[in-house]
Design a protein around this motif. Structure first.
Motif, PDB file in Angstrom:
ATOM      1  N   LEU A  77       0.834  -1.207   0.000  1.00 50.72           N
ATOM      2  CA  LEU A  77       0.000   0.000   0.000  1.00 50.72           C
ATOM      3  C   LEU A  77       0.869   1.257   0.000  1.00 50.72           C
ATOM      4  O   LEU A  77       0.541   2.251  -0.644  1.00 50.72           O
ATOM      5  N   ASN A  78       1.988   1.209   0.701  1.00 47.27           N
ATOM      6  CA  ASN A  78       2.876   2.366   0.782  1.00 47.27           C
ATOM      7  C   ASN A  78       3.604   2.653  -0.524  1.00 47.27           C
ATOM      8  O   ASN A  78       4.007   3.786  -0.771  1.00 47.27           O
ATOM      9  N   MET A  79       3.791   1.641  -1.363  1.00 51.44           N
ATOM     10  CA  MET A  79       4.540   1.818  -2.609  1.00 51.44           C
ATOM     11  C   MET A  79       3.655   1.993  -3.842  1.00 51.44           C
ATOM     12  O   MET A  79       4.160   2.273  -4.931  1.00 51.44           O
ATOM     13  N   ALA A  80       2.352   1.842  -3.711  1.00 49.61           N
ATOM     14  CA  ALA A  80       1.456   1.888  -4.871  1.00 49.61           C
ATOM     15  C   ALA A  80       1.577   3.198  -5.640  1.00 49.61           C
ATOM     16  O   ALA A  80       1.684   3.204  -6.866  1.00 49.61           O
ATOM     17  N   GLU A  81       1.603   4.298  -4.952  1.00 50.05           N
ATOM     18  CA  GLU A  81       1.693   5.604  -5.612  1.00 50.05           C
ATOM     19  C   GLU A  81       3.042   5.780  -6.300  1.00 50.05           C
ATOM     20  O   GLU A  81       3.119   6.302  -7.415  1.00 50.05           O
ATOM     21  N   ALA A  82       4.111   5.342  -5.658  1.00 50.32           N
ATOM     22  CA  ALA A  82       5.449   5.449  -6.257  1.00 50.32           C
ATOM     23  C   ALA A  82       5.553   4.597  -7.522  1.00 50.32           C
ATOM     24  O   ALA A  82       6.169   5.011  -8.509  1.00 50.32           O
ATOM     25  N   VAL A  83       4.936   3.417  -7.516  1.00 52.85           N
ATOM     26  CA  VAL A  83       4.951   2.550  -8.696  1.00 52.85           C
ATOM     27  C   VAL A  83       4.219   3.231  -9.849  1.00 52.85           C
ATOM     28  O   VAL A  83       4.690   3.261 -10.986  1.00 52.85           O
TER      29      VAL A  83
END
Length: 170
Positions: free
Chosen positions: A95-101
């Motif tokens: 969930l924490n990396m979804a935006e960065a991906v």
């Protein structure tokens, strides 16, 4: 007392060592031909860790060691998604990396390809169903190729890239 020069001039243990991996050479030649056909230049890959255990990253970094040396086949790893043709994602998307991906994918120029490497990136792997994990990369990005394995070997990754280039050339 032993003369130190005897160690310099004596026969070396690895002198007769002749290592050649015919399968790797064939894969590399095929990959280079397909990359030239699709891109007309080298293939630039941006590797993105979206929440993995680093086992897949170790295998990807092995592609650059002297044994595999993918640079000679026209494959290079780049630091910026703005220079990449392929986004190689490892690990289940947290969930924490979804935006960065998503932002990394949006920063890539077109045409762009996404490759999910490892079981975690393909479907969530051992983290599937966890409260902190969305799942595989295909939950948020269009995935062009999945290379399963925990972790996949460097040869399997190269085979996956060959298949991706074959699909892209159609």
């Amino acid at each position: 007392m032993v003369n130190p020069l005897t160690y310099v001039f004596r026969r070396k243990v690895t002198e007769k060592f002749d290592f050649s991996d015919a399968e790797l050479e064939a894969l590399g030649s095929e990959l280079k031909a397909k990359v030239n056909q699709v891109f007309g230049h080298s293939l630039a890959i941006r590797e993105l860790d979206s929440g993995s255990d680093n086992s897949t990253e170790i295998e990807i970094s092995n592609l650059g060691n002297p044994h595999y040396d993918v640079e000679r086949f026209g494959v290079s790893f780049v630091a910026s998604p703005r220079h990449a043709d392929v986004l190689m994602v490892t690990g289940a998307v947290t969930l924490n990396m979804a935006e960065a991906v998503k932002k990394t994918y949006e920063a890539m120029p077109s045409p762009k390809f996404v490759v999910a490497v490892g079981d975690d990136a393909c479907d969530g792997g051992i983290y599937k169903g966890s409260y902190a994990v969305l799942g595989g990369v295909d939950k948020i990005l269009p995935v062009d190729m999945k290379i399963p394995g925990n972790p996949p070997s460097p040869k399997e990754i190269l085979k996956g890239l060959v298949v991706l280039m074959k699909q892209a050339s159609k």
